[in-house]
Write a protein that holds these residues in place. Structure first.
Motif: not given
Length: 541
Positions: A168-183
């Motif tokens: 699940v953490e790996q899945r979230i990591g697809r969007v939670d990367r450098i340059g992510q402006p949102h929570v």
């Protein structure tokens, strides 16, 4: 399947037409076809009938309730964020579920793209690009989601939950990367008041302690490994069969994982535990020449190793030495921030390590760069070198690095060597020329002698770690053997059960033999880099 079960032909023995050795060569569907023609025929016939009745009753109730709940959630999120074009990434375990969700959402007016492991690189790239533009929903399987950079989306819905919670953490990591402006918002769909729900609650509580102790990234790397996957599978199977033992089963699995993570962290982390990161140092790294050296090393080194790197605008299209491909990669932080759809490759990437690990070593009589280092007094003059101490076994390799500095008088200074290393990583470096030093062999030999003396203790540590790892591997192999042997005992067909145990025993004996052979090791010492600090003043012989 029911039509097949209704046929009158019965086969009295599972292996009448295929002996035990041939059984392993059959594909899964053929094995199933043979298995249903045994004495459990009537029992399966009744079970299939029951399943069909349940499926019909479920279908008669209308649209999938879980999908409807997800749709209501998406509408709610759109309202909360005041964004009718909100992008949503949905993960599912199964391709048929992916198809169902895509059809369901499209019928409700959503534009949908899909990703799964059967798609080639071009199809995956087109789906990702469509999602980055006007497509609102991307439905992906875990295999399809590997390597994605989706910073332009910040909502993840896990429609199906994997048994390994760290995936699940790996899945979230697809969007939670450098340059992510949102929570980033992640929503998990789990049925309440079930054994599976209880197992997840216990696991999440205990895994939070491990993540806090070792860091989420390190924990995720180990827990999402091939070795850890069977542990989680067995945990859920045992818990479903014996709900009262959930706490005990979780503790056993987490004890195994804790040991693995501790060993991995001890041998592989780049920074010591007491090292404090400084914001100013991080900003210096943003444009540090090491990033551009990595780009040059990878893009020029790949062709000689069967790969390819083609410049495409600000990014590179790369075919790695192992045959895998990356549509868009970069090697520096600034490009990664400005182009969130580009994959950022660093020195931590195993594909990059595989390439730079084969670069030529430093040898005597090669031209030596002459450098001037900001922050280093002009009075410091001599030869600085970086050495690699390695221990290699059949399936194991560990490395440590040493720095050596010898001044013009031929004396070795450890603190100065470490100081120069720190400055090389953080300060501006000016290359003033190259030189084939007088008495080059003498400088090289003195540096190597100093590295051997300093490295003796380091190598002893590597040997100790290697022996400890072998012992822990033996314990893990025995644990896995016992768990799988226990699982095989639940197979109803005697012939299949005996065959599986025979194969398991053979695999276990092979693994133990491999570990015995892996105890042998080979030490090595190599010069990685040699620099002349300051102008050469005199022969140090």
């Amino acid at each position: 399947r029911q039509a097949l079960l209704d046929q009158p032909q019965l086969q009295p023995s599972l292996f009448e037409t295929a002996d035990v050795d041939e059984w392993a060569e059959l594909d899964g569907q053929t094995q199933v076809d043979l298995a249903v023609q045994t004495r459990g025929w009537e029992m399966e016939k009744a079970e299939v009938g029951t399943l069909l009745e349940l499926a019909r009753s479920t279908e008669a109730q209308g649209t999938d309730a879980k999908a409807e709940a997800m749709l209501e959630l998406i509408y709610k999120l759109q309202q909360e964020e005041n964004d009718p074009e909100l992008k949503v990434l949905i993960f599912t375990e199964f391709v048929p579920t992916q198809t169902m969700l895509a059809d369901f959402l499209e019928s409700r007016g959503f534009s949908v793209a899909t990703l799964n492991g059967s798609m080639d690189l071009d199809a995956r790239t087109r789906a990702q690009q469509a999602f980055s533009r006007d497509v609102r929903v991307l439905v992906s399987t875990d295999a399809g989601g590997e390597g994605l950079n989706l910073q332009f989306c910040h909502v993840v819905i896990n429609f199906d939950m994997p048994w390994n919670p760290m995936r699940v953490e790996q899945r979230i990591g697809r969007v939670d990367r450098i340059g992510q402006p949102h929570v980033v918002r992640a929503i998990n769909f789990v049925l309440e008041d079930t054994v599976e729900h209880r197992v997840r609650e216990v696991l999440e509580t205990k895994l939070a302690v491990i993540a806090e102790e070792f860091g989420v990234d390190k924990a995720a790397d180990i827990m999402d490994s091939v070795e850890a996957e069977p542990l989680f599978d067995e945990l859920f199977v045992q818990s479903l069969q014996n709900p009262d033992a959930i706490e005990t089963e979780c503790d056993a699995v987490l004890l195994e994982l804790r040991s693995t993570i501790a060993e991995s962290r001890k041998s592989e982390e780049l920074l010591p535990a007491a090292h404090e990161l400084d914001a100013d140092d991080a900003r210096k790294w943003r444009d540090h020449p090491a990033q551009f050296w990595l780009e040059r090393a990878i893009t020029t080194g790949l062709p000689a190793r069967g790969g390819e790197a083609i410049k495409d605008g600000e990014a590179w299209r790369v075919r790695w030495a192992d045959g895998s491909e990356s549509a868009k990669v970069c090697f520096d932080a600034r490009t990664a921030e400005e182009h969130p759809d580009v994959e950022w490759v660093t020195l931590e990437d195993p594909r990059a390590r595989a390439v730079i690990g084969e670069l030529p070593r430093c040898v005597p009589e090669l031209p030596v760069p002459i450098v001037r280092i900001s922050g280093l007094p002009d009075t410091v003059s001599g030869v600085w070198s970086l050495w690699e101490i390695s221990l290699s076994a059949d399936d194991y390799s560990r490395r440590r690095f040493l720095t050596v500095f010898i001044n013009e008088a031929g004396r070795t200074f450890l603190p100065t060597a470490k100081r120069i290393w720190d400055l090389l990583l953080t300060e501006q470096i000016e290359l003033t020329g190259t030189s084939i030093m007088e008495n080059a062999d003498g400088w090289f030999d003195r540096s190597k002698t100093a590295a051997l003396a300093q490295g003796e203790g380091v190598f002893a540590e590597l040997v100790g770690e290697h022996r400890t790892r072998i012992q822990e591997e033996r314990e893990r192999a025995q644990y896995a053997y016992d768990a799988r042997n226990k699982a095989i005992g639940r197979i109803g067909l005697q012939n299949v059960r005996d065959y599986r145990r025979k194969r398991l025993k053979a695999d276990h004996e092979t693994r133990m033999a491999q570990l015995d052979a892996a105890e042998a090791y080979a030490p090595d010492l190599n010069a990685i880099l040699m620099l002349r600090v300051g102008e050469e003043k005199a022969d140090a012989s």
